[in-house]
Design a protein around this motif. Structure first.
Motif, PDB file in Angstrom:
ATOM      1  N   ARG A  39       0.838  -1.210   0.000  1.00  0.00           N
ATOM      2  CA  ARG A  39       0.000   0.000   0.000  1.00  0.00           C
ATOM      3  C   ARG A  39       0.871   1.258   0.000  1.00  0.00           C
ATOM      4  N   THR A  96      -7.032   2.166 -10.773  1.00  0.00           N
ATOM      5  CA  THR A  96      -7.264   1.828  -9.372  1.00  0.00           C
ATOM      6  C   THR A  96      -6.769   0.405  -9.169  1.00  0.00           C
ATOM      7  N   TRP A  97      -5.846   0.233  -8.231  1.00  0.00           N
ATOM      8  CA  TRP A  97      -5.331  -1.103  -7.901  1.00  0.00           C
ATOM      9  C   TRP A  97      -6.142  -1.615  -6.721  1.00  0.00           C
ATOM     10  N   CYS A  98      -6.574  -2.864  -6.797  1.00  0.00           N
ATOM     11  CA  CYS A  98      -7.473  -3.420  -5.778  1.00  0.00           C
ATOM     12  C   CYS A  98      -7.062  -4.814  -5.336  1.00  0.00           C
ATOM     13  N   THR A  99      -7.348  -5.107  -4.090  1.00  0.00           N
ATOM     14  CA  THR A  99      -7.327  -6.478  -3.589  1.00  0.00           C
ATOM     15  C   THR A  99      -8.638  -6.668  -2.848  1.00  0.00           C
ATOM     16  N   PRO A 130     -13.763  -5.389  -2.158  1.00  0.00           N
ATOM     17  CA  PRO A 130     -12.453  -4.751  -2.050  1.00  0.00           C
ATOM     18  C   PRO A 130     -12.037  -4.545  -0.592  1.00  0.00           C
ATOM     19  N   THR A 133      -7.814  -0.559  -1.809  1.00  0.00           N
ATOM     20  CA  THR A 133      -7.869   0.067  -3.138  1.00  0.00           C
ATOM     21  C   THR A 133      -6.927   1.270  -3.132  1.00  0.00           C
ATOM     22  N   PRO A 135      -6.667   4.187  -5.573  1.00  0.00           N
ATOM     23  CA  PRO A 135      -7.141   4.897  -6.763  1.00  0.00           C
ATOM     24  C   PRO A 135      -6.171   6.004  -7.167  1.00  0.00           C
TER      25      PRO A 135
END
Length: 148
Positions: A39, A96-99, A130, A133, A135
């Motif tokens: 993160r 936007t990267w998400c897990t 999610p 995230t 963004p």
């Protein structure tokens, strides 16, 4: 019937393939880091980037999958999503990267999205809630003239 998300050989320019390979390599150790470290790194990297379009993000994901067998593997979503985000950033944009997780059946997944829509994800990889995230940073609003 062929998979419409499968990479098409020779459609990615050489410069883009080299950059995608470097991003996939950089994503590998990052994928092994603890979530708080991932993160922090991504929050730092997204600074100064403009929001990515769906087409830019899809092209980056395509290039990553076409150049890295590891990122193309079904169980490599974390490295693939990180490499895609890194490649987008190398081009001055940020998706936007998400897990996230799902409970039925239980699973965890990582992906990139634009305007809340996952990019390049097969239908069986949907339904995740999610958890993290990252963004794009919203554009700065000029303070000058505000309230006048």
């Amino acid at each position: 019937m062929p998979d419409s998300d499968a990479p098409v050989p020779g459609t990615t320019p050489l410069r883009h393939r080299v950059l995608a390979t470097l991003c996939a390599a950089a994503a590998r150790p990052l994928a092994r880091a603890r979530p708080h470290r991932i993160r922090a790194v991504l929050q730092l990297l997204r600074r100064g980037a403009t929001p990515a379009t769906a087409a830019q993000t899809a092209a980056a994901r395509q290039a990553v999958v076409a150049t890295s067998a590891r990122c193309a593997a079904a169980r490599s979503c974390l490295q693939r999503s990180l490499a895609t985000a890194l490649l987008c950033r190398a081009q001055g944009v940020w998706p936007t990267w998400c897990t996230g997780v799902r409970s039925e059946p239980f699973g965890a997944h990582a992906w990139v999205a634009v305007d809340g829509e996952p990019i390049g994800e097969p239908l069986h990889e949907t339904g995740y809630t999610p958890v993290i995230t990252i963004p794009p940073v919203p554009p700065l609003v000029s303070q000058r003239g505000a309230g006048r």
